[in-house]
Write a protein that holds these residues in place. Sequence first.
Motif, PDB file in Angstrom:
ATOM      1  N   ARG A 198      12.045   9.073  -7.369  1.00  0.00           N
ATOM      2  CA  ARG A 198      12.849   8.851  -6.170  1.00  0.00           C
ATOM      3  C   ARG A 198      14.287   8.500  -6.537  1.00  0.00           C
TER       4      ARG A 198
ATOM      5  N   ARG B  94       0.923  -3.263   5.712  1.00  0.00           N
ATOM      6  CA  ARG B  94       1.485  -3.793   6.969  1.00  0.00           C
ATOM      7  C   ARG B  94       0.976  -3.007   8.163  1.00  0.00           C
TER       8      ARG B  94
ATOM      9  N   LYS C 241      10.016  -2.883  -9.980  1.00  0.00           N
ATOM     10  CA  LYS C 241      11.105  -2.555 -10.903  1.00  0.00           C
ATOM     11  C   LYS C 241      12.453  -2.739 -10.203  1.00  0.00           C
TER      12      LYS C 241
ATOM     13  N   GLU D 137      14.685   1.981  -6.004  1.00  0.00           N
ATOM     14  CA  GLU D 137      15.088   0.617  -6.367  1.00  0.00           C
ATOM     15  C   GLU D 137      16.468   0.557  -7.005  1.00  0.00           C
TER      16      GLU D 137
ATOM     17  N   ALA E 295       3.722   7.360 -10.026  1.00  0.00           N
ATOM     18  CA  ALA E 295       2.477   7.046  -9.308  1.00  0.00           C
ATOM     19  C   ALA E 295       1.638   8.288  -9.035  1.00  0.00           C
TER      20      ALA E 295
ATOM     21  N   ALA F  28       0.846  -1.211   0.000  1.00  0.00           N
ATOM     22  CA  ALA F  28       0.000   0.000   0.000  1.00  0.00           C
ATOM     23  C   ALA F  28       0.867   1.242   0.000  1.00  0.00           C
ATOM     24  N   GLY F  29       1.980   1.191  -0.763  1.00  0.00           N
ATOM     25  CA  GLY F  29       2.819   2.376  -0.947  1.00  0.00           C
ATOM     26  C   GLY F  29       2.248   3.215  -2.077  1.00  0.00           C
ATOM     27  N   SER F  30       3.104   4.035  -2.700  1.00  0.00           N
ATOM     28  CA  SER F  30       2.562   4.961  -3.685  1.00  0.00           C
ATOM     29  C   SER F  30       2.044   4.257  -4.941  1.00  0.00           C
ATOM     30  N   TRP F  31       2.789   3.301  -5.468  1.00  0.00           N
ATOM     31  CA  TRP F  31       2.321   2.683  -6.718  1.00  0.00           C
ATOM     32  C   TRP F  31       1.196   1.685  -6.449  1.00  0.00           C
TER      33      TRP F  31
ATOM     34  N   ASN G 159       5.278   5.576 -15.614  1.00  0.00           N
ATOM     35  CA  ASN G 159       4.145   5.489 -14.687  1.00  0.00           C
ATOM     36  C   ASN G 159       4.470   6.072 -13.320  1.00  0.00           C
TER      37      ASN G 159
ATOM     38  N   HIS H 141      11.916  -7.489  -1.039  1.00  0.00           N
ATOM     39  CA  HIS H 141      10.959  -8.083  -0.096  1.00  0.00           C
ATOM     40  C   HIS H 141       9.874  -8.900  -0.789  1.00  0.00           C
TER      41      HIS H 141
ATOM     42  N   PRO I 185       8.729  -3.464  -2.438  1.00  0.00           N
ATOM     43  CA  PRO I 185      10.090  -3.351  -2.997  1.00  0.00           C
ATOM     44  C   PRO I 185      10.683  -4.728  -3.347  1.00  0.00           C
TER      45      PRO I 185
ATOM     46  N   TYR J   4       1.091   8.232   1.508  1.00  0.00           N
ATOM     47  CA  TYR J   4       1.708   8.104   0.184  1.00  0.00           C
ATOM     48  C   TYR J   4       1.027   8.945  -0.893  1.00  0.00           C
TER      49      TYR J   4
ATOM     50  N   THR K   6      10.916   4.199  -1.660  1.00  0.00           N
ATOM     51  CA  THR K   6      11.849   3.246  -2.257  1.00  0.00           C
ATOM     52  C   THR K   6      12.612   3.829  -3.451  1.00  0.00           C
TER      53      THR K   6
HETATM   54  N1  LIG Z   1       6.063   4.976  -7.123  1.00  0.00           N
HETATM   55  C1  LIG Z   1       6.105   4.909  -8.453  1.00  0.00           C
HETATM   56  O1  LIG Z   1       5.936   5.934  -9.129  1.00  0.00           O
HETATM   57  C2  LIG Z   1       6.356   3.606  -9.123  1.00  0.00           C
HETATM   58  C3  LIG Z   1       6.920   2.534  -8.463  1.00  0.00           C
HETATM   59  N2  LIG Z   1       7.165   1.366  -9.131  1.00  0.00           N
HETATM   60  C4  LIG Z   1       7.738   0.215  -8.450  1.00  0.00           C
HETATM   61  O2  LIG Z   1       6.778  -0.311  -7.533  1.00  0.00           O
HETATM   62  C5  LIG Z   1       7.468  -0.966  -6.458  1.00  0.00           C
HETATM   63  C6  LIG Z   1       6.891  -0.449  -5.152  1.00  0.00           C
HETATM   64  O3  LIG Z   1       7.231   0.913  -5.094  1.00  0.00           O
HETATM   65  P1  LIG Z   1       6.390   2.054  -4.390  1.00  0.00           P
HETATM   66  O4  LIG Z   1       4.976   1.716  -4.204  1.00  0.00           O
HETATM   67  O5  LIG Z   1       6.692   3.281  -5.136  1.00  0.00           O
HETATM   68  O6  LIG Z   1       7.161   2.081  -3.001  1.00  0.00           O
HETATM   69  P2  LIG Z   1       6.821   2.857  -1.698  1.00  0.00           P
HETATM   70  O7  LIG Z   1       8.090   3.118  -1.028  1.00  0.00           O
HETATM   71  O8  LIG Z   1       5.895   3.980  -2.001  1.00  0.00           O
HETATM   72  O9  LIG Z   1       5.973   1.761  -0.885  1.00  0.00           O
HETATM   73  C7  LIG Z   1       6.477   0.478  -0.644  1.00  0.00           C
HETATM   74  C8  LIG Z   1       5.425  -0.368   0.030  1.00  0.00           C
HETATM   75  O10 LIG Z   1       6.032  -1.610   0.377  1.00  0.00           O
HETATM   76  C9  LIG Z   1       5.931  -1.789   1.777  1.00  0.00           C
HETATM   77  N3  LIG Z   1       7.124  -2.441   2.299  1.00  0.00           N
HETATM   78  C10 LIG Z   1       8.282  -1.851   2.631  1.00  0.00           C
HETATM   79  N4  LIG Z   1       9.120  -2.776   3.132  1.00  0.00           N
HETATM   80  C11 LIG Z   1       8.463  -3.940   3.122  1.00  0.00           C
HETATM   81  C12 LIG Z   1       8.795  -5.249   3.550  1.00  0.00           C
HETATM   82  N5  LIG Z   1       9.946  -5.515   4.140  1.00  0.00           N
HETATM   83  N6  LIG Z   1       7.888  -6.214   3.348  1.00  0.00           N
HETATM   84  C13 LIG Z   1       6.714  -5.947   2.794  1.00  0.00           C
HETATM   85  N7  LIG Z   1       6.332  -4.719   2.402  1.00  0.00           N
HETATM   86  C14 LIG Z   1       7.213  -3.730   2.565  1.00  0.00           C
HETATM   87  C15 LIG Z   1       5.763  -0.411   2.376  1.00  0.00           C
HETATM   88  O11 LIG Z   1       5.133  -0.489   3.628  1.00  0.00           O
HETATM   89  C16 LIG Z   1       4.896   0.248   1.320  1.00  0.00           C
HETATM   90  O12 LIG Z   1       3.541  -0.136   1.487  1.00  0.00           O
HETATM   91  C17 LIG Z   1       8.964  -0.658  -6.651  1.00  0.00           C
HETATM   92  O13 LIG Z   1       9.576  -1.759  -7.238  1.00  0.00           O
HETATM   93  C18 LIG Z   1       8.960   0.536  -7.609  1.00  0.00           C
HETATM   94  O14 LIG Z   1      10.132   0.578  -8.399  1.00  0.00           O
HETATM   95  C19 LIG Z   1       6.843   1.207 -10.438  1.00  0.00           C
HETATM   96  C20 LIG Z   1       6.252   2.231 -11.130  1.00  0.00           C
HETATM   97  C21 LIG Z   1       5.960   3.505 -10.538  1.00  0.00           C
END
Ligand SMILES: NC(=O)C1=CN([C@@H]2O[C@H](COP(=O)(O)OP(=O)(O)OC[C@H]3O[C@@H](n4cnc5c(N)ncnc54)[C@H](O)[C@@H]3O)[C@@H](O)[C@H]2O)C=CC1
Length: 345
Positions: free
Chosen positions: A265, A42, A116, A291, A150, A12-15, A148, A93, A90, A59, A289
């Motif tokens: 980021r 979480r 990613k 990545e 978010a 439930a992060g940004s994406w 994309n 994880h 991420p 987020y 995150t």
């Molecule tokens: N934010 C964006 O604009 C975009 C992100 N992505 C990819 O999506 C994936 C997720 O990124 P975001 O949502 O941006 O990250 P974020 O940092 O916004 O959120 C990450 C989520 O994962 C959870 N998390 C953190 N550590 C954890 C763990 N140890 N176990 C389980 N959950 C955990 C966090 O609580 C949070 O809900 C990454 O691989 C990123 O590269 C892909 C396209 C766009």
Amino acid sequence: MSDPRTVAVLGAGSWGSAFARVLGLSTSPEPARASEIVMWSRRAEVAEAITERHENPEYLPGITLPTCVRAVTDAAEAVRGAGVVVVAVPAQHVRETLRTVCADLAPDAVVVSLVKGLERGTDARMSQVCAEELGLSPDRFAVVSGPNLALEIARGEPTATVVASASRATAERIAALTAGRTFRPYTNTDVVGVEIGGVVKNVIALAVGICDGQGLGDNSKASVITRGLAETTRLAVALGGDPATMAGLAGLGDLVATCASPLSRNRTAGRHIGTGLSAEEAVAAMSQTAEGIKSVSAIVHAARAHGVEMPISELMDRVVAGDVAVDRLAELLLARDLKSEGRTA
Ligand SMILES: NC(=O)C1=CN([C@@H]2O[C@H](COP(=O)(O)OP(=O)(O)OC[C@H]3O[C@@H](n4cnc5c(N)ncnc54)[C@H](O)[C@@H]3O)[C@@H](O)[C@H]2O)C=CC1
Ligand SMILES: O=C(CO)COP(=O)(O)O
């Protein structure tokens, strides 16, 4: 068996949150769109805000989520009965998260990766991690990747993306689930190319951020982006991807969006490093995150194993390890081994 119209979103992060909004606002005709979206967070306060107030203030502040989106704190509960399970945590994880849901995953569920990154220690792509942990056949996996950012998507700004699966029918099913007035999915079957495009652009955005931090202008950044696309393509092809994918949304498109955007980021982390922070300090300065910092060692390891030259990624690996002094960064970004002369980029 599962309900094809129930979608679980793990993360439930940004994406994860913006993607849940995309799913909830799909304009595809029923039954192609989701009727219920269950997110896993979480943290209880995040789950409560999503379910009760339809927002994720940490987020995506100020963004309203559709009423068909709710959240729970038990990942196994989220996936139970879901026809589609979206992975949005991420990369480092993903494996441990999948282990907590494996027993509850429906035998016909399709798993969709938004992630990613590559896994450190194994160099595995997320399609490989999902296949190993969940015993998925290739037709039950899809990856969504493209330009994309978010926050822009959550604000309803138009964008396109790529849904890739070894099975065209699976890619088309996931595309229909997401298609809406401002979200335009394209499909292809090049899972490797789409994954690698999304992974390596984060490292190139780190380098572009370093250019910013060093006060360098657009010539330097364009050179890094162009050479970055060339090394991304070399790795994708060595791993079995299609070079044409790199000229599309999941290659050039995502590279441009990430390298150009102050929302990125990875670019932000690079900018911090370019002004003298260590990689650790850059991560600490951000709440989300990046990545590229986590995956760069696996990218370089995979490249060496396949005899692929990736000079920008090699340099970023040394930078993240703290092996390069900040005052040498500008000069090294475009440094080039003379034996590579004559290649196109
Ligand atoms: N934010 C964006 O604009 C975009 C992100 N992505 C990819 O999506 C994936 C997720 O990124 P975001 O949502 O941006 O990250 P974020 O940092 O916004 O959120 C990450 C989520 O994962 C959870 N998390 C953190 N550590 C954890 C763990 N140890 N176990 C389980 N959950 C955990 C966090 O609580 C949070 O809900 C990454 O691989 C990123 O590269 C892909 C396209 C766009
Ligand atoms: O993948 C992204 C845009 O497509 C988001 O990039 P960052 O993770 O650098 O914010």
